[in-house]
Structure formats: C-alpha cells, structure tokens
Design an enzyme around this catalytic site. Structure first.
Site, PDB file in Angstrom:
ATOM      1  N   THR A  85     -31.460 -15.518  -9.626  1.00  0.00           N
ATOM      2  CA  THR A  85     -32.677 -16.059  -9.906  1.00  0.00           C
ATOM      3  C   THR A  85     -33.514 -17.163  -9.122  1.00  0.00           C
ATOM      4  O   THR A  85     -34.499 -16.956  -8.674  1.00  0.00           O
ATOM      5  CB  THR A  85     -32.610 -16.660 -11.455  1.00  0.00           C
ATOM      6  OG1 THR A  85     -32.070 -15.783 -12.347  1.00  0.00           O
ATOM      7  CG2 THR A  85     -33.757 -17.521 -11.943  1.00  0.00           C
ATOM      8  N   GLN A 201     -27.982  -5.543  -8.783  1.00  0.00           N
ATOM      9  CA  GLN A 201     -27.474  -4.522  -9.574  1.00  0.00           C
ATOM     10  C   GLN A 201     -26.896  -3.425  -8.433  1.00  0.00           C
ATOM     11  O   GLN A 201     -26.039  -2.762  -8.645  1.00  0.00           O
ATOM     12  CB  GLN A 201     -28.387  -3.749 -10.607  1.00  0.00           C
ATOM     13  CG  GLN A 201     -28.798  -4.704 -11.829  1.00  0.00           C
ATOM     14  CD  GLN A 201     -27.509  -5.055 -12.430  1.00  0.00           C
ATOM     15  OE1 GLN A 201     -26.537  -4.301 -12.590  1.00  0.00           O
ATOM     16  NE2 GLN A 201     -27.759  -6.048 -13.299  1.00  0.00           N
ATOM     17  N   ALA A 222     -23.385 -13.467  -7.219  1.00  0.00           N
ATOM     18  CA  ALA A 222     -21.834 -13.086  -7.178  1.00  0.00           C
ATOM     19  C   ALA A 222     -21.334 -12.563  -8.467  1.00  0.00           C
ATOM     20  O   ALA A 222     -20.421 -11.754  -8.294  1.00  0.00           O
ATOM     21  CB  ALA A 222     -21.163 -14.702  -6.770  1.00  0.00           C
ATOM     22  N   HIS A 223     -21.642 -12.937  -9.525  1.00  0.00           N
ATOM     23  CA  HIS A 223     -20.960 -12.649 -10.794  1.00  0.00           C
ATOM     24  C   HIS A 223     -21.193 -11.335 -11.187  1.00  0.00           C
ATOM     25  O   HIS A 223     -20.574 -10.829 -12.243  1.00  0.00           O
ATOM     26  CB  HIS A 223     -21.411 -13.675 -12.058  1.00  0.00           C
ATOM     27  CG  HIS A 223     -22.726 -13.362 -12.537  1.00  0.00           C
ATOM     28  ND1 HIS A 223     -23.052 -12.914 -13.712  1.00  0.00           N
ATOM     29  CD2 HIS A 223     -24.048 -13.895 -12.179  1.00  0.00           C
ATOM     30  CE1 HIS A 223     -24.328 -12.793 -13.926  1.00  0.00           C
ATOM     31  NE2 HIS A 223     -24.827 -13.474 -12.988  1.00  0.00           N
ATOM     32  N   THR A 259     -26.299 -29.731  -2.317  1.00  0.00           N
ATOM     33  CA  THR A 259     -25.049 -29.976  -1.939  1.00  0.00           C
ATOM     34  C   THR A 259     -24.416 -28.400  -2.290  1.00  0.00           C
ATOM     35  O   THR A 259     -24.450 -27.924  -3.490  1.00  0.00           O
ATOM     36  CB  THR A 259     -24.035 -30.880  -2.616  1.00  0.00           C
ATOM     37  OG1 THR A 259     -24.654 -32.304  -2.167  1.00  0.00           O
ATOM     38  CG2 THR A 259     -22.511 -30.831  -1.982  1.00  0.00           C
ATOM     39  N   CYS A 350     -30.698 -11.041 -19.711  1.00  0.00           N
ATOM     40  CA  CYS A 350     -31.424 -12.180 -19.577  1.00  0.00           C
ATOM     41  C   CYS A 350     -32.540 -12.305 -20.594  1.00  0.00           C
ATOM     42  O   CYS A 350     -33.174 -13.257 -20.882  1.00  0.00           O
ATOM     43  CB  CYS A 350     -31.976 -12.458 -18.107  1.00  0.00           C
ATOM     44  SG  CYS A 350     -30.712 -12.298 -16.942  1.00  0.00           S
TER      45      CYS A 350
END
Length: 401
Positions: A85, A201, A222-223, A259, A350
């Site tokens: 996002t 995707q 990543a997920h 960070t 989402c």
C-alpha cells in the site's frame, strides 16, 4: 472435518495473505532474542557505531538479494517500505510530482497532468488516483474486457501528450487475469509517459523480471509470498523522476524516511528467494489444482466460473479460482465455509468488510446483483489435493444449506 467450528481449518485465501514460510521464519529467528544481545543484528541500521553498521550491512545484503531476484539493474533501485500500500501510494504521488517538477524546470509548469490507470486496480492505486484528481490531475480509468484483461489498444486510445504516468497491475487479485505489462509499458514509453505496475499478486506465481518488463516502477509485498507483514518494496528505475512520499530522516537515499525494519527485510529476502526458486514447479502444481477445481465446479447447479479459464492457461494466475453463485451472497458463503472449517474470500481482503459489490467485477461488465454473489478460492505453497476435495464437499453443503 465436521460441520462444527474447531481449531482445525483449511486455508484457501492465499491472495489475501500467505502463511509465514519456514525460510522467512528462520531468517528472522536471530532478531527475536530478547535483551541487549539482540542488538548484534537488530540495532538501528542508520547508527554510526559498530552494531548499527552491522545491521546496515545485513540490510544492504538483503537489498542486493531482492534486487537480484526481481531482475533490477542495481540494488539502489529497491526502496524498502512498510508494504505494498505504501509502495503504491509512493509510486503514484512520487512519480506524478516528480514529472510535474521536471515540467516546471523545463518551463512547462502550466501544462496539465494526465494519469492513466485501470478500473480493476487495487484500492491502493485507485485511492491515490482519486486524491490526485482532487488536486487537479486528470485521471482516465481503463475498462477491461469481460475476461478481465486491459487491452493495449484501449491504452493507446487514452494516451495524450499530457500523460505523465500509466499504472496497470501485473495480475488481478480477484479473477487472476495477467496483464500484458511489457506491451503496455512500451506503448506508454512511446508516448513519453512513465509506467508503474502493482506486481503484488504476480510475485512468486509467474516469471517476473523487471528488466524484461521494462517498467519504471513496481510495487511488492512480503506477506503475499510467505514473508512477514509490515514490509514491502518499491522498485524505482535509476534516474526516474520521483518526489519522496514520506519525509523525515532521509533513509533509503532520501526516498523513504523512517527507521528500516531490518528483521522484516531479512524475512522478505528469504521468502522471495524461496518463492522464486520454486516458482516454475509450484506454479505447475497449482495450475493442476486450479484446473481440477474449475472442472469439478462447472457441472454443479447454482454456481458458475466468473471467467473462462481454459485448462493449462497461463493467461490467468495458477492459484486463483473465482465463482459466482445464484442468489447466495458472498458474505453468507464465506461465513458458511467458516463454520465448515474453510477460509475463503468474497473478493479482495482489503475491502472484505465493504457492503459494495466488487469494483473489479462491475468494471468487467458483471451486474451488481451478480457481483454480490462472488467467491474467491486462492491456493498456495501448503495447499494439497485433499484441501481441494474438502472444498468441493463443503461447496455442495454451502449451496444446499
């Protein structure tokens, strides 16, 4: 499996998120040690002392691995983010504002700005486009054909001399249609526009090489491939005009302040390498399951495939099956499957709490009433043939509740 809810379940919602894979868990294990000894790997990567430099080295090694896996030309073309996002938002705002700055420097600041995207994009692209419209940018939303594809000729017809950016997803998260990104990017570039693709995707499910696609920017998470949540990446081709979206300490070479999540970045790199290494074999395995599922569903009364996916087709993602039921709403089906111990989805995760029908299906020409009755099954690394058989058994129960 029983009709009663229990701790056991079958997970068929990989398009929403994939279970954490062993490779990512192992890569992040050193970061989970409590106490000051953890700083040997988990120090602030921007600190000048030795521990900070060590964390920075770990992060930069991961950046090189991610760049290599994605086919980027240089490691510094990879900007780590908090997820897709943020990467999408940064791409839309950063590229448009960067292009506007270039125009001002060229004495063309009075020229209007035009952006093109598709009507079936994820909300992480559509929402920034709406914000850009509110700021005075003209946005064109390309409609796909009934099969869920954005056609090159549609983009050609929409381009103008004021188009500064085209953003089209690599693969759709609901019906799985794979877009002709290389061809679309070539048309955009010929017209002088930049090209961004949301490749969330597509990653790990199909061959993906950024140099071959010839895009200026691409977003990743990543997920979706078995990495941790809260980390992603924006690919930004070197020397592409870009204005930073997040401001602050100037991390990521001034292009994304904040960070860095070194532990998450390590997990992302490990998951990506594992997904890329297994991509060809795993896609073939999932394609067989996808085709078998469609074949079993077609004869059933009260349900139909949303798109016509031929057996063996590589025009659609190998892990997504999308259905429309007769007079049975998505929410009802999802909850019934949940009672039977299966996790499936009605559409994009989402927007799963929205009462509106899928904007993707409506853009494809599916009526609002039909779109309310959608069901998505998405598979992944741990999906077995037994899981598919269990889904088929449960589907019959759901249809005849």
């Amino acid at each position: 499996m029983t009709d009663q809810a229990s701790d056991s379940f079958i997970y068929l919602d990989y398009a929403a998120t994939a279970p954490l894979c062993e490779e990512a868990a192992l890569a992040m294990e050193p970061f989970q040690v409590p106490g000051p000894m953890n700083l040997a790997v988990n120090a602030n990567a921007n600190a000048l002392y030795r521990l900070g430099r060590g964390a920075f080295d770990l992060m930069e090694n991961a950046r090189r691995r991610v760049a290599r896996a994605l086919g980027a030309r240089r490691p510094d073309e990879i900007i780590f983010t908090s997820g897709a996002t943020e990467a999408d938002d940064a791409a839309l705002f950063g590229l448009v504002r960067g292009a506007a700055q270039q125009r001002r420097l060229a004495g063309q600041g009075d020229r209007p700005l035009h952006v093109i995207t598709s009507a079936i994009e994820h909300d992480a692209v559509l929402a920034p486009c709406k914000r850009l419209e509110a700021e005075g940018v003209s946005v064109t939303y390309l409609r796909p054909n009934r099969d869920g594809f954005v056609e090159v000729r549609t983009l050609e017809a929409a381009l103008t001399e004021d188009t500064v950016l085209v953003s089209v997803q690599a693969a759709n998260s609901e019906v799985g249609s794979i877009q002709p990104i290389r061809e679309l990017a070539a048309v955009a570039h010929e017209a002088g526009a930049l090209f961004h693709t949301d490749a969330v995707q597509a990653l790990g499910k199909m061959p993906l090489d950024l140099q071959q696609l010839d895009v200026d920017a691409a977003s990743f998470s990543a997920h979706k491939i078995g990495g941790p949540k809260g980390v992603g990446a924006l690919y930004l081709r070197a020397r592409t005009p870009f204005e930073a979206f997040l401001l602050g300490g100037g991390q990521e070479s001034g292009r994304r302040s904040g960070t860095q999540n070194v532990a998450g970045i390590e997990g992302f790199a490990a998951a990506l390498e594992a997904a890329q290494a297994a991509q060809e074999e795993e896609s073939g395995r999932l394609r067989v399951l996808r085709d078998a599922l469609y074949a079993e569903i077609m004869p059933l009364d009260g349900v139909q495939a949303t798109v016509d996916v031929e057996a063996g087709s590589e025009d659609y993602l190998p892990n997504i099956v999308h259905l429309l039921a007769d007079e049975l709403e998505s929410e009802t089906m999802v909850l019934r499957f949940d009672q039977l111990g299966l996790c499936v989805a009605g559409g994009s995760a989402c927007s799963s709490h929205s009462l509106e029908p899928s904007h993707v299906l409506k853009a494809m020409g599916i009526t609002g009433d039909e779109a309310y009755n959608a069901l998505r099954v998405s598979m992944g690394r741990y999906t077995t043939r037994a899981d598919i058989e269990a889904f088929l058994d449960a589907l019959k129960k759901v249809l005849n509740w």
